[in-house]
Design an enzyme around this catalytic site. Structure first.
Site, short mmCIF file in Angstrom:
data_model
loop_
_atom_site.label_atom_id
_atom_site.label_comp_id
_atom_site.label_asym_id
_atom_site.label_seq_id
_atom_site.Cartn_x
_atom_site.Cartn_y
_atom_site.Cartn_z
N ASP A 96 -0.91 3.89 -102.37
CA ASP A 96 0.13 2.84 -101.94
C ASP A 96 1.03 3.55 -100.93
OD1 ASP A 96 2.15 2.75 -104.75
OD2 ASP A 96 1.90 4.26 -103.32
N SER A 97 1.97 2.80 -100.84
CA SER A 97 3.22 3.37 -99.78
C SER A 97 3.72 4.56 -100.41
CB SER A 97 4.21 2.36 -99.05
OG SER A 97 4.81 1.94 -100.12
N GLY A 98 4.37 4.13 -101.69
CA GLY A 98 5.18 5.10 -102.44
C GLY A 98 6.50 5.16 -101.91
N GLY A 99 6.88 4.39 -100.74
CA GLY A 99 7.82 4.50 -100.39
C GLY A 99 8.65 3.38 -100.66
N PHE A 100 8.44 2.38 -101.41
CA PHE A 100 8.90 0.98 -101.34
C PHE A 100 10.22 1.16 -101.81
CE2 PHE A 100 9.88 -1.28 -105.40
CZ PHE A 100 9.68 -0.30 -106.18
N ASP A 155 3.39 -3.65 -96.10
CA ASP A 155 4.16 -4.83 -96.16
C ASP A 155 5.59 -4.44 -96.40
OD1 ASP A 155 4.22 -3.24 -98.33
OD2 ASP A 155 3.90 -5.31 -99.88
N GLN A 194 3.20 -11.24 -101.35
CA GLN A 194 4.52 -11.39 -101.60
C GLN A 194 4.99 -12.73 -101.89
OE1 GLN A 194 6.37 -8.80 -102.34
NE2 GLN A 194 5.25 -7.14 -101.31
N GLY A 222 6.09 -7.27 -104.91
CA GLY A 222 7.30 -7.81 -105.09
C GLY A 222 7.68 -8.08 -106.54
N ASP A 258 -0.46 0.07 -111.95
CA ASP A 258 -0.15 1.50 -111.80
C ASP A 258 1.08 1.73 -112.55
OD1 ASP A 258 0.98 0.41 -109.32
OD2 ASP A 258 1.76 2.44 -109.74
N CYS A 302 -3.11 8.16 -133.05
CA CYS A 302 -3.68 8.55 -131.80
C CYS A 302 -4.58 9.78 -132.09
CB CYS A 302 -2.50 9.16 -131.03
SG CYS A 302 -3.20 9.61 -129.09
N CYS A 344 -5.39 11.95 -129.39
CA CYS A 344 -5.46 12.46 -128.29
C CYS A 344 -5.23 14.16 -128.53
CB CYS A 344 -4.46 12.25 -127.31
SG CYS A 344 -2.87 12.95 -127.54
N CYS A 351 -1.95 14.92 -130.29
CA CYS A 351 -1.76 14.23 -131.37
C CYS A 351 -2.50 15.08 -132.41
CB CYS A 351 -1.65 13.08 -131.47
SG CYS A 351 -0.45 12.04 -130.62
N HIS A 383 0.02 12.94 -123.67
CA HIS A 383 -0.22 11.77 -124.78
C HIS A 383 0.09 10.31 -123.99
CE1 HIS A 383 0.37 9.22 -128.24
NE2 HIS A 383 1.53 9.18 -127.70
C1 LIG Z 1 1.20 1.76 -97.11
C2 LIG Z 1 1.59 0.78 -97.53
C3 LIG Z 1 1.51 0.12 -98.91
O1 LIG Z 1 2.56 -0.59 -99.29
C4 LIG Z 1 2.84 -0.72 -100.38
O2 LIG Z 1 2.64 0.32 -101.49
N1 LIG Z 1 3.60 -1.63 -100.95
C5 LIG Z 1 4.01 -2.05 -101.92
N2 LIG Z 1 4.35 -1.20 -103.05
C6 LIG Z 1 5.08 -1.64 -104.23
C7 LIG Z 1 5.18 -0.68 -105.12
C8 LIG Z 1 5.85 -1.10 -106.42
N3 LIG Z 1 6.31 -0.31 -107.33
C9 LIG Z 1 7.10 -1.31 -108.18
N4 LIG Z 1 7.74 -1.02 -109.47
C10 LIG Z 1 7.73 0.16 -110.02
N5 LIG Z 1 7.11 -2.59 -107.62
C11 LIG Z 1 6.53 -2.48 -106.54
C12 LIG Z 1 6.02 -3.26 -105.36
C13 LIG Z 1 5.58 -3.01 -104.27
C14 LIG Z 1 5.14 -3.80 -103.15
O3 LIG Z 1 5.61 -5.13 -103.25
N6 LIG Z 1 4.56 -3.44 -101.94
#
Ligand SMILES: C=CCOC(=O)Nc1nc2cc3[nH]c(NC)nc3cc2c(=O)[nH]1
Length: 375
Positions: free
Chosen positions: A95-99, A149, A192, A219, A269, A307, A309, A312, A338
Site C-alpha cells: 500500500d502507499s504507507g504514506g497516507f 488515491d 473513498q 478512508g 491489515d 494461547c 503460541c 505463551c 504473540h
Molecule cells: C500507492 C498507493 C496506495 O495508496 C494507499 O495505500 N492508500 C490508502 N491507504 C490507507 C491506509 C490506511 N490506514 C488506515 N488506518 C490505520 N486507514 C487507511 C486508509 C487508507 C486509504 O484510504 N488509502
C-alpha cells in the site's frame, strides 16, 4: 487478460453477511477473512519469515512510500523484487504507507497531476503521481498493488469529499493505464467517499466500472467512531462485486476485525500488533494486558492462558515484564510474536464460525470474554 489474483467464494455465513473465501495469488492461496501483518520496511518488525509462516501468515504488507525512500525501489528490483529481497515466498501487498504523509501532513499539496509533499526523513520536496506510484510498485513486485488515491482526513465536508473521490477515480484510471505487469500483479482500486453514502456509491460505481481484480475500502480507521466505520461498511461492501476480494485498509483491533468480517470484508491489515507489542501491550482473550504494570512482577503465568503460541508456551508474564522494563530486545520479539499470532488465530476462529454459520454467536462470546462493551 489473465488476472494473477482470483477470489474464490466458499460460503456465506447464514447468521451474518460474512464470507469464507480463498484468495489465489502467484505466491499461494490463502483463506479469508485474513489478517495481513504489516512489514513497512520489508520486515514485520522483529519477526522472521519462518516465525510468520509457523503462525500461519499468508499475505504480508510492505509500504510503497517507505521503500521508495529507503532502500529505493531500484535496489529492491535489482534484488529480484520484494519476495527475494526479504526471503518471503508467500503473498505480499504494497500500500502507499504514506497516507499520513499525503493526507495528514500540513506540508502536502494535492493537484490533478499528483501530490507534492515533504520527505519525512529530511524535509526534501517530493512528488508522487498515480504513474509514479504504480512504477514503484511494479518495481517492488508485490502480488497485490494499490491504486494511488487520496485518503481525506476525517471529518471532511461533502463538497471536499465529492471533488476528492472524483479525482481519485481519475487517478485510478491512470493507474490502470500505467500498470506494466497486469499479468503478474493484481491492481486493487480503493473506494473513498468518507461517511457519505451518495459519495461511496459514486466512488464504488466508478471503480467497479474499471473492473479491478479486487477492491479496498479506504478512508476509514482515520479517527472516525467505530459506529461510523460500521455504518459505512454496511452500505459500501454490498456495492462491490461478490466475486472479488474486499480489503479494509488499516483495520484493526479485534472487535473491528470481527465487525468488518460480519459486514463482508475479506482482508485486513494493521500495525497494531507489532506497534503496541513494542511498548509492552499485548492482546489476550481476556482483553489487553500492559505487561509493565507492577501487578505482573511475580505473575508466573503465560501472557494468555488460552494461547498456545511460542511465547505463551515458554515464557511467563514476570519474565516478559522484566525484559520490557530492561528494554531487552527479546522482550518485544516475544510480545510482537504473540500479538501477530493472536490476530491470525482470531481470523481462524472467525473462518470456523462462518463454516458453522455462527459468527454472530462467536462475536457475542468473544466480546464478552475480551471485555468489549455490548453492541
Ligand atoms: C500507492 C498507493 C496506495 O495508496 C494507499 O495505500 N492508500 C490508502 N491507504 C490507507 C491506509 C490506511 N490506514 C488506515 N488506518 C490505520 N486507514 C487507511 C486508509 C487508507 C486509504 O484510504 N488509502
Amino acid at each position: 487478460m489473465t488476472t494473477p489474483i482470483r477470489f474464490e467464494l466458499i460460503k456465506t455465513c447464514r447468521q451474518t453477511g460474512a464470507r469464507l473465501g480463498i484468495l489465489h495469488t502467484p505466491h499461494g492461496s490463502f483463506e479469508t477473512p485474513m489478517f495481513m501483518p504489516v512489514g513497512t520496511l520489508a520486515t514485520v518488525k522483529t519477526l522472521s519469515p519462518e516465525e510468520l509462516k509457523e503462525m500461519g501468515a499468508g499475505v504480508i504488507l510492505s509500504n510503497t512510500y517507505h521503500l521508495w525512500l529507503r532502500p529505493g525501489h531500484d535496489i529492491v528490483a535489482e534484488a529480484g523484487g520484494l519476495h527475494a529481497f526479504m526471503n518471503w515466498d508467500r503473498g505480499i501487498l504494497t500500500d502507499s504507507g504514506g497516507f499520513q504523509v499525503f493526507s495528514l501532513s500540513e506540508f502536502r499539496r494535492i493537484e490533478e497531476e499528483g501530490v507534492y509533499f515533504r520527505n519525512h526523513l529530511n524535509g526534501d520536496k517530493l512528488f508522487l503521481s498515480p504513474e509514479k506510484a504504480v512504477e514503484i510498485q511494479n518495481a517492488l513486485g508485490a502480488d497485490i498493488i494499490m491504486a494511488f488515491d487520496e485518503c481525506p482526513p476525517y471529518p471532511a465536508t461533502y463538497e471536499y469529499m465529492k471533488q476528492s473521490i472524483e479525482r481519485t477515480s481519475r487517478w485510478a484510471e491512470r493507474c490502470l493505464k500505467a500498470h506494466r505487469r497486469p499479468n503478474e500483479q493484481g491492481l486493487f482500486g480503493i473506494v473513498q467517499g468518507g461517511e457519505y453514502e451518495e459519495l461511496r456509491r459514486q466512488s464504488a460505481r466508478d471503480l467497479v466500472s474499471l473492473d479491478f481484480p479486487g477492491y479496498a475500502v479506504g478512508g476509514l480507521s482515520v479517527g472516525e467512531p467505530k459506529e461510523v466505520m460500521n455504518r459505512v461498511l454496511e452500505f459500501t461492501t454490498p456495492l462491490l462485486p461478490a466475486d472479488k476480494p474486499r480489503y479494509l485498509m488499516g483495520v484493526g483491533s479485534p472487535d473491528s476485525l470481527i465487525d468488518g468480517a460480519i459486514r463482508g470484508i475479506d482482508m485486513f491489515d494493521c500495525v497494531l500488533p507489532t506497534r503496541i507489542g513494542r511498548n509492552g501491550t499485548v492482546m489476550t482473550s481476556e482483553g489487553r494486558v500492559v505487561i509493565k504494570n507492577a501487578q505482573y512482577a511475580r505473575d508466573f503465568s503465560p501472557l494468555d492462558p488460552h494461547c498456545d503460541c511460542y511465547t505463551c508456551r515458554n515464557y511467563t508474564r514476570a519474565y516478559i515484564r522484566h525484559l520490557i522494563k530492561c528494554d531487552e530486545t527479546f522482550g518485544i520479539r516475544l510480545t510482537s510474536y504473540h500479538n501477530v499470532y493472536f490476530l491470525i488465530k482470531l481470523m481462524e476462529q472467525v473462518r470456523q464460525a462462518i463454516r458453522e454459520d455462527r459468527l454472530a454467536d462467536f462475536r457475542e462470546e468473544f466480546f464478552e470474554r475480551y471485555g468489549f462493551n455490548k453492541p
